[in-house]
Every structure is written in C-alpha cells, then in structure tokens.
Design a protein around this motif. Sequence first.
Motif, PDB file in Angstrom:
ATOM      1  N   ASP A   9     -53.374  66.337   7.262  1.00  9.38           N
ATOM      2  CA  ASP A   9     -52.334  65.425   7.466  1.00  9.38           C
ATOM      3  C   ASP A   9     -52.300  65.472   9.330  1.00  9.38           C
ATOM      4  N   SER A  10     -52.565  63.889   9.674  1.00  5.28           N
ATOM      5  CA  SER A  10     -52.830  63.766  10.957  1.00  5.28           C
ATOM      6  C   SER A  10     -51.613  64.104  11.796  1.00  5.28           C
ATOM      7  N   ARG A  11     -50.454  64.462  11.272  1.00  3.63           N
ATOM      8  CA  ARG A  11     -49.200  64.812  12.082  1.00  3.63           C
ATOM      9  C   ARG A  11     -49.162  66.094  12.613  1.00  3.63           C
ATOM     10  N   VAL A  12     -49.681  66.879  11.893  1.00  5.65           N
ATOM     11  CA  VAL A  12     -49.560  68.657  12.257  1.00  5.65           C
ATOM     12  C   VAL A  12     -50.604  69.146  12.382  1.00  5.65           C
ATOM     13  N   LYS A  13     -50.834  70.141  13.354  1.00  6.95           N
ATOM     14  CA  LYS A  13     -51.925  71.132  13.695  1.00  6.95           C
ATOM     15  C   LYS A  13     -51.640  72.442  13.775  1.00  6.95           C
ATOM     16  N   ARG A  14     -52.486  73.330  13.884  1.00  8.75           N
ATOM     17  CA  ARG A  14     -52.016  74.801  14.045  1.00  8.75           C
ATOM     18  C   ARG A  14     -52.867  75.763  14.856  1.00  8.75           C
ATOM     19  N   ILE A  15     -52.237  76.886  15.460  1.00  6.68           N
ATOM     20  CA  ILE A  15     -53.168  77.832  16.225  1.00  6.68           C
ATOM     21  C   ILE A  15     -53.105  78.977  15.457  1.00  6.68           C
ATOM     22  N   PRO A  16     -54.195  79.570  15.210  1.00  7.67           N
ATOM     23  CA  PRO A  16     -54.246  80.932  14.707  1.00  7.67           C
ATOM     24  C   PRO A  16     -53.690  82.117  15.444  1.00  7.67           C
ATOM     25  N   LEU A  17     -52.984  82.946  14.739  1.00  4.11           N
ATOM     26  CA  LEU A  17     -52.579  84.231  15.518  1.00  4.11           C
ATOM     27  C   LEU A  17     -53.224  85.580  14.944  1.00  4.11           C
ATOM     28  N   LYS A  18     -53.013  86.625  15.332  1.00  5.37           N
ATOM     29  CA  LYS A  18     -53.552  87.770  14.838  1.00  5.37           C
ATOM     30  C   LYS A  18     -52.899  87.900  13.412  1.00  5.37           C
ATOM     31  N   GLY A  19     -53.782  88.711  12.448  1.00  6.24           N
ATOM     32  CA  GLY A  19     -53.194  89.033  11.126  1.00  6.24           C
ATOM     33  C   GLY A  19     -52.944  87.839  10.177  1.00  6.24           C
ATOM     34  N   ASN A  20     -54.010  86.769  10.509  1.00 11.04           N
ATOM     35  CA  ASN A  20     -54.085  85.831   9.552  1.00 11.04           C
ATOM     36  C   ASN A  20     -52.674  84.842   9.486  1.00 11.04           C
ATOM     37  N   ASN A  21     -52.111  84.840  10.768  1.00 15.33           N
ATOM     38  CA  ASN A  21     -50.730  84.004  10.988  1.00 15.33           C
ATOM     39  C   ASN A  21     -51.095  82.930  11.704  1.00 15.33           C
ATOM     40  N   PHE A  22     -50.158  81.832  11.683  1.00 14.39           N
ATOM     41  CA  PHE A  22     -50.561  80.731  12.396  1.00 14.39           C
ATOM     42  C   PHE A  22     -49.112  80.190  13.068  1.00 14.39           C
ATOM     43  N   THR A  23     -49.339  79.393  14.007  1.00 10.34           N
ATOM     44  CA  THR A  23     -48.102  78.837  14.588  1.00 10.34           C
ATOM     45  C   THR A  23     -48.361  77.243  14.465  1.00 10.34           C
ATOM     46  N   TYR A  24     -47.534  76.416  14.203  1.00 11.82           N
ATOM     47  CA  TYR A  24     -47.866  75.020  14.114  1.00 11.82           C
ATOM     48  C   TYR A  24     -47.090  73.942  14.787  1.00 11.82           C
ATOM     49  N   TYR A  25     -47.690  72.892  15.073  1.00  8.77           N
ATOM     50  CA  TYR A  25     -47.170  71.874  16.045  1.00  8.77           C
ATOM     51  C   TYR A  25     -47.502  70.383  15.999  1.00  8.77           C
ATOM     52  N   LEU A  26     -46.814  69.469  16.336  1.00 10.41           N
ATOM     53  CA  LEU A  26     -46.948  68.064  15.948  1.00 10.41           C
ATOM     54  C   LEU A  26     -48.199  67.829  16.792  1.00 10.41           C
ATOM     55  N   SER A  27     -49.158  66.860  16.485  1.00  5.96           N
ATOM     56  CA  SER A  27     -50.402  66.569  17.094  1.00  5.96           C
ATOM     57  C   SER A  27     -49.821  65.678  18.619  1.00  5.96           C
ATOM     58  N   LYS A  28     -48.625  64.762  18.219  1.00  6.66           N
ATOM     59  CA  LYS A  28     -48.485  64.154  19.543  1.00  6.66           C
ATOM     60  C   LYS A  28     -47.960  64.955  20.841  1.00  6.66           C
ATOM     61  N   TYR A  29     -47.619  66.118  20.689  1.00  8.15           N
ATOM     62  CA  TYR A  29     -47.344  67.297  21.486  1.00  8.15           C
ATOM     63  C   TYR A  29     -48.500  67.962  22.057  1.00  8.15           C
ATOM     64  N   GLU A  30     -49.731  67.507  21.461  1.00  4.65           N
ATOM     65  CA  GLU A  30     -50.935  68.368  21.919  1.00  4.65           C
ATOM     66  C   GLU A  30     -51.218  68.310  23.312  1.00  4.65           C
ATOM     67  N   GLY A  31     -50.826  66.889  24.124  1.00  2.00           N
ATOM     68  CA  GLY A  31     -51.134  67.224  25.578  1.00  2.00           C
ATOM     69  C   GLY A  31     -50.290  67.778  26.303  1.00  2.00           C
ATOM     70  N   GLU A  32     -49.282  68.456  25.794  1.00  2.00           N
ATOM     71  CA  GLU A  32     -48.343  69.417  26.559  1.00  2.00           C
ATOM     72  C   GLU A  32     -48.620  70.830  26.255  1.00  2.00           C
ATOM     73  N   ILE A  33     -49.576  71.043  25.470  1.00  6.39           N
ATOM     74  CA  ILE A  33     -49.818  72.620  25.235  1.00  6.39           C
ATOM     75  C   ILE A  33     -51.090  73.222  26.054  1.00  6.39           C
ATOM     76  N   SER A  34     -51.209  74.157  26.504  1.00 11.56           N
ATOM     77  CA  SER A  34     -52.161  74.723  27.229  1.00 11.56           C
ATOM     78  C   SER A  34     -53.500  74.807  26.600  1.00 11.56           C
TER      79      SER A  34
END
Length: 323
Positions: free
Chosen positions: A57-82
């Motif tokens: 789904d083009s709207r959502v992306k995720r970032i891996p964390l330790k322990g096989n966990n993730f955080t999720y965010y909307l693609s349209k805010y990608e430019g505001e994430i480090s």
Amino acid sequence: MSLNDAIIKALDVIKEPATYMQVYKKICEHNDYDFKDGKTPASTVSASLGNFIRNRDSRVKRIPLKGNNFTYYLSKYEGEISMEALQVVQNNEPAVSVPLQATGGFDERSLHRLLSSFLHSVNIRSRTIFHEQSNAKDSNQKWIHPDMIGIRFVNLHTATSQAFLNAINRLATFELMSYEIKKEIKTDYELKKCFFQAVSNSSWANYGYLVTFELSDVLMDEVKRLNQAFGIGIIRLSGNPFESEIIFPARYRELDFVTIDKLCKINHDFEKFIDHTEKYITADSRYTSALASELTKFCDEFFMTETEAVEYCRGKNIPVILE
C-alpha cells in the motif's frame, strides 16, 4: 469507517513514526472504529498495519526497531523524517484475501480515478486528457495523446534551498509524467501494441508509464525486456488504488518542448495543465500555496479512503480484493 481508514487517520494525526500501540490508542481516543468484542484489539491493529506493507500500500511505510518491531508512518510525511531513520523494510509476503466478484464489465476510463488516487498517495498530481476534445482528428494524431498526465514537484525542507534551486534551474523543481491506461494485457501482441502506444504518447515527458488493471504473468519476461530497452515504466493498477504497484520504474528523459507545444495547440486540457504548472514554478513564494490549490482543483478527483474506493468499484463493476 473501516479499520484501515481509521489507521490512516490516526497516522495522519500523529504525523511521525508510531508503534502499533500508539496507533491503537489514537483510534480509541477519537472513537474512529468499534472493535466490538475483540479480545486483542491492539493486535488486530498490528496485523492490519502489517497488511499495508505486505500489500505494498503506497500510503504507509515502516521503520524496523529492535526485537522485530516496527514504527509506521504515512509516505506523505517522509520528507519530514530524518534520513537515518528511513531504513524501510520491504516485506513481500503475499496477502491472504477474498475476491469481491464483479457483476459485469467496466469501462477503461473508470480506471482513471483509481490511478489518480494512487498517484496522489505518492505526491503526484494528475489530469485526464480527453482525446475527443482535441482539435486534431486525423489518424496521424492517434498516438500522440497520453490518457493521463502527472506532475511531481521537488519539495525541499526550507524556503531558502527551494529558492536556490529555482534560481539555478527551474526544470529541476518538477517532473512530468505520461500515462497510457489499459484494462488488460493478456497476449504478446496486446503487450507490443500497448507498449509502443505508450512509447509514442509519452515522448514529450520526463517519465512514461503503461498502466494496466490485468497483466498476464507469462508476459513478465517480455515486459522486463521492453522496459529495459525503451524505459517505459509499468504500473499494475488495483481495485484498492493504494495497493497499486510500480512493477518496473520508468527511465528519466529530457522534456520534448516541440511535442509539448504541439499538444498544447491541439488539446485544451493539456494546455491548461501546462499553464497551471508554469504559474506555480515561476510564482513568488507568497503565492505558491494558492496556486497549488488551483492546480489541485483542476486535476482529477481522487479517493481519500479505501472505503470510498471499494464503493466506487462496486458501482463501476471493477473487481477489488478485500482482506
């Protein structure tokens, strides 16, 4: 509101990478979804977030964390994430889904709104070009019109850097796309015909795409060969537009201003789109917001939620896959 729509709304409110538990709490805070008697509603949200990734789904992306966990965010805010945080995991696990059967055929042009919704989710504004409204009717013009055109603006983080880029080269501040849309491509003959129609119709643009709702898997080797040889990208359109997929990316080309001029002369929609674009990229920063709104109003309508898309597909007899 469906659970997926509630998740999208929650991520839109949060605006930054969030865990499934944060998303769940935000949904509950706004009472956007009734989990009824579910014993593990937070786990249901976690599974649904995973489905966004598995279904591409083009709207959502995720970032891996330790322990096989993730955080999720909307693609349209990608430019505001480090940049350091954007290590997105691609999960190709196939989704288990149930098809919603269509009751009949559908019109090819009814796919345009699905494509415009997918493009909007990846920050591309698009507009249908109505061939029948052109003032050039001879057969020599048959393969000059794209079905849809799109534009993506380069959005830098500061007004200073954007102004600096504008001063150096305005052509670097945007990219123009051309889209040729087909209901289905099932044979090698159909593929060749559609592909070279896309080649012809996109000669003016930075990127050219052939978009199809159905594409036979047996053609994939030939699709890959043609993509590598001619640079035309391939998009497989889905009944849920946010799960549409760029199978092969398009190759960048310089704009062909002679053909752009020709299209402006024969088609008012194309000329108006270029006019809106020119006003936006040459405007003073004080006026860009208003001009961006004007361009958005001129462009094709799009769906904000997948619930809207499913209802539209039912009305147009377009097959759609539901979880």
